[in-house]
Design an enzyme around this catalytic site. Structure first.
Site, PDB file in Angstrom:
ATOM      1  N   GLY A 153     -11.711  -7.254  -3.236  1.00  0.00           N
ATOM      2  CA  GLY A 153     -11.508  -5.740  -4.375  1.00  0.00           C
ATOM      3  C   GLY A 153     -11.223  -6.161  -4.833  1.00  0.00           C
TER       4      GLY A 153
ATOM      5  CD  GLU B  92     -17.884  -0.693  -7.192  1.00  0.00           C
ATOM      6  OE1 GLU B  92     -18.413  -0.301  -7.473  1.00  0.00           O
ATOM      7  OE2 GLU B  92     -16.682  -1.410  -6.838  1.00  0.00           O
TER       8      GLU B  92
ATOM      9  CB  ALA C   7      -8.062   1.125  -2.848  1.00  0.00           C
TER      10      ALA C   7
ATOM     11  CE1 TYR D   5      -0.012   5.365  -2.252  1.00  0.00           C
ATOM     12  CE2 TYR D   5       1.624   5.004  -1.453  1.00  0.00           C
ATOM     13  CZ  TYR D   5       0.311   4.460  -1.650  1.00  0.00           C
ATOM     14  OH  TYR D   5      -0.585   3.418  -2.107  1.00  0.00           O
TER      15      TYR D   5
HETATM   16  P1  NAI Z   1     -10.455   0.734  -6.984  1.00  0.00           P
HETATM   17  O1  NAI Z   1     -10.736   1.924  -6.204  1.00  0.00           O
HETATM   18  O2  NAI Z   1      -9.788   0.903  -8.201  1.00  0.00           O
HETATM   19  O3  NAI Z   1     -10.249  -1.023  -6.240  1.00  0.00           O
HETATM   20  C1  NAI Z   1     -10.823  -0.387  -4.534  1.00  0.00           C
HETATM   21  C2  NAI Z   1     -11.919  -2.035  -4.917  1.00  0.00           C
HETATM   22  O4  NAI Z   1     -11.790  -1.621  -3.483  1.00  0.00           O
HETATM   23  C3  NAI Z   1     -12.641  -2.156  -5.864  1.00  0.00           C
HETATM   24  O5  NAI Z   1     -12.761  -3.869  -6.115  1.00  0.00           O
HETATM   25  C4  NAI Z   1     -14.114  -1.997  -4.275  1.00  0.00           C
HETATM   26  O6  NAI Z   1     -14.938  -2.203  -4.810  1.00  0.00           O
HETATM   27  C5  NAI Z   1     -12.726  -2.330  -2.740  1.00  0.00           C
HETATM   28  N1  NAI Z   1     -14.005  -2.073  -1.803  1.00  0.00           N
HETATM   29  C6  NAI Z   1     -13.228  -1.084  -1.593  1.00  0.00           C
HETATM   30  N2  NAI Z   1     -14.047  -0.567   0.163  1.00  0.00           N
HETATM   31  C7  NAI Z   1     -14.875  -2.090   0.251  1.00  0.00           C
HETATM   32  C8  NAI Z   1     -15.324  -2.799   1.139  1.00  0.00           C
HETATM   33  N3  NAI Z   1     -14.773  -2.212   2.451  1.00  0.00           N
HETATM   34  N4  NAI Z   1     -15.432  -4.161   0.997  1.00  0.00           N
HETATM   35  C9  NAI Z   1     -15.908  -4.664   0.033  1.00  0.00           C
HETATM   36  N5  NAI Z   1     -14.356  -4.069  -1.036  1.00  0.00           N
HETATM   37  C10 NAI Z   1     -14.453  -2.735  -1.483  1.00  0.00           C
HETATM   38  O7  NAI Z   1      -8.097   0.813  -6.240  1.00  0.00           O
HETATM   39  P2  NAI Z   1      -6.885   0.282  -6.618  1.00  0.00           P
HETATM   40  O8  NAI Z   1      -6.452   1.427  -7.094  1.00  0.00           O
HETATM   41  O9  NAI Z   1      -6.919  -1.302  -7.479  1.00  0.00           O
HETATM   42  O10 NAI Z   1      -6.130  -0.532  -6.169  1.00  0.00           O
HETATM   43  C11 NAI Z   1      -5.890  -1.823  -5.067  1.00  0.00           C
HETATM   44  C12 NAI Z   1      -4.573  -1.827  -4.285  1.00  0.00           C
HETATM   45  O11 NAI Z   1      -3.791  -2.186  -5.107  1.00  0.00           O
HETATM   46  C13 NAI Z   1      -5.039  -1.043  -3.315  1.00  0.00           C
HETATM   47  O12 NAI Z   1      -4.018  -1.650  -1.923  1.00  0.00           O
HETATM   48  C14 NAI Z   1      -3.905   0.445  -3.826  1.00  0.00           C
HETATM   49  O13 NAI Z   1      -3.078   0.631  -2.733  1.00  0.00           O
HETATM   50  C15 NAI Z   1      -2.750  -1.130  -5.012  1.00  0.00           C
HETATM   51  N6  NAI Z   1      -2.053   0.333  -5.444  1.00  0.00           N
HETATM   52  C16 NAI Z   1      -2.768   1.175  -7.078  1.00  0.00           C
HETATM   53  C17 NAI Z   1      -1.729   1.550  -6.983  1.00  0.00           C
HETATM   54  C18 NAI Z   1      -2.445   2.600  -8.289  1.00  0.00           C
HETATM   55  O14 NAI Z   1      -2.004   3.576  -8.648  1.00  0.00           O
HETATM   56  N7  NAI Z   1      -3.803   2.734  -8.225  1.00  0.00           N
HETATM   57  C19 NAI Z   1      -0.620   1.677  -7.484  1.00  0.00           C
HETATM   58  C20 NAI Z   1       0.148   0.677  -6.597  1.00  0.00           C
HETATM   59  C21 NAI Z   1      -0.733  -0.307  -5.627  1.00  0.00           C
END
Ligand code: NAI
Length: 396
Positions: free
Chosen positions: A47, A74, A139, A234
């Site tokens: 990710g 992506e 995510a 949430y």
């Molecule tokens: P994001 O949407 O920016 O990044 C998601 C990543 O997952 C991207 O690199 C995407 O290409 C990859 N991805 C999605 N489906 C995929 C698949 N099937 N195969 C390979 N890669 C895949 O998300 P974000 O917000 O950075 O979330 C990452 C983690 O951080 C999650 O566990 C989220 O719950 C956690 N988090 C996020 C917060 C927020 O406010 N955004 C707060 C605290 C934790």
């Protein structure tokens, strides 16, 4: 072509290559402006293309000189369609990493599949030998089970009863009331299947079985708790059940990794603007108020500031600082009582008429545009730009 933002609901369907590059450069510059740190040397980030995963890649590469292997899902550009932001971000990251003499290789495909896990293992064996940090930062809206091929779709719903709350359309600034219906049992189970710890565990087991985890390896995944205001949708909702499962998986993985003196941690991070968080009802309004309060107190952080703090203060070469449940708390400043008291006060007052004044909705909106490479003053959006950008390690 000339690329402008185009919206479908809360999703922007275009992204700007130069703007995404500027976004990545800002994060690299932030890390370069801080002190270098002793950290992991060979890092696998699952990710890795946006949000917290990208920030983890940037912080370990440019802060600790780590070699990074990034996995993500992506879409490259095709014809008149731009690539997704994560594609452009990775192209920019690799260009900068290679310029700095850092190994950076990426794999684009479904991380839930056995095939992508195998590709990552083969790449580690060929290029890196062993990994000392695995960051799991997916995510995803859905997951295909690698054994049964069944498709699971995650939902963002309350459990037990419908939830009615204030929310904001962050484009128009209109504050309204939203009611989210309660989740069905299958929806809860599906969300846990997608966003819980099952796939994290499969990754760690596959890496371990193939002998590509170094002695003392750390496995890290990200979670969120958040305040009372968002609990129904949430932490006590479907996604919260998945996060509980992820956190319980860390305990299991601790036992698995003990064989190689390794550890598994969940870091509870702060609410930030990412593609994932902007899609959660109620969260953008909470975040806009939170940002206002945290900026006034000079403790506001985005992804890169959080992750730099993680690797320099909370999870360092000498160990991890955790709460009583073994979790790293990067949300410590967000959850400070003085911060939350003010947010609740503002939450009670906020409406369409005063939102511009009492919240930081404008910054939330700008940060949302930034995710897609828009609203960077250093980019001239009236100029033609080539959208067919290559990721060096993927396109050669
Ligand atoms: P994001 O949407 O920016 O990044 C998601 C990543 O997952 C991207 O690199 C995407 O290409 C990859 N991805 C999605 N489906 C995929 C698949 N099937 N195969 C390979 N890669 C895949 O998300 P974000 O917000 O950075 O979330 C990452 C983690 O951080 C999650 O566990 C989220 O719950 C956690 N988090 C996020 C917060 C927020 O406010 N955004 C707060 C605290 C934790």
């Amino acid at each position: 072509m000339i690329v402008q933002p185009k919206f479908r609901g809360f999703i922007c369907t275009t992204s700007h290559p130069l703007g995404c590059s500027a976004h990545v450069k800002r994060q690299i510059d932030y890390v370069r402006g801080q002190k270098a740190f002793t950290g992991p040397k060979n890092v696998l980030i699952i990710g890795a293309s946006t949000g917290y995963g990208l920030a983890s890649r940037i912080a370990t590469a440019f802060g600790a000189g780590a070699k990074t292997l990034g996995v993500f899902y992506e879409r490259p550009a095709s014809g008149n369609r731009t690539a997704t932001p994560g594609w452009y971000n990775t192209a920019a990251f690799e260009r900068e990493a290679h310029k700095a003499g850092l190994y950076a290789v990426s794999i684009n495909g479904d991380a839930f599949s056995n095939q992508i896990k195998q590709q990552a293992i083969d790449t580690i064996k060929a290029d890196l030998g062993k990994i000392d940090l695995v960051v799991y930062s997916l995510a995803a809206p859905r997951r295909v089970d690698p054994i049964t091929n069944e498709i699971y779709t995650s939902v963002l719903k309350p459990i037990g009863r419908a939830f009615t709350s204030k929310t904001v359309d962050f484009h128009s600034g209109e504050v309204s009331t939203v009611t989210i219906e309660t989740a069905a049992e299958e929806e809860i189970a599906a969300t846990v299947k997608v966003m819980g710890g099952e796939d994290w565990q499969l990754w760690i087991e596959a890496l371990l079985e193939n002998g590509v985890l170094a002695d003392g390896c750390t496995a890290l995944a990200y979670s969120y708790i958040g305040p009372e205001i968002t609990h129904a949708v949430y932490r006590s909702g479907t996604i919260g059940k998945a996060k509980e499962h992820l956190e319980a998986t860390a305990q299991k993985l601790n036992r698995t990794l003990a064989k190689i003196n390794g550890r598994a941690y969940v870091s509870v991070n702060k609410a930030v603007v990412t593609q994932a968080s902007a899609a959660i009802p109620v969260v953008p309004l909470y975040a806009s108020l939170l940002f206002k309060v945290m900026k006034e107190k000079k403790i506001h952080e985005g992804c890169i500031e959080q992750i730099y703090r993680l690797f320099t203060q909370k999870l360092t070469a000498t160990g991890a600082q955790t709460d009583s449940e073994g979790r790293i708390r990067l949300d410590d400043w967000e959850m400070r009582p003085d911060v939350q008291e003010q947010v609740v006060e503002l939450w009670e007052q906020v409406n369409s008429g005063n939102i511009a004044e009492i919240s930081d909705l404008a910054a939330f909106r700008t940060e949302f545009f930034n995710l897609f490479g828009f609203e960077f003053p250093e980019v001239d959006y009236a100029q033609d730009v080539d959208v067919a950008v290559a990721i060096p390690s993927i396109d050669g």
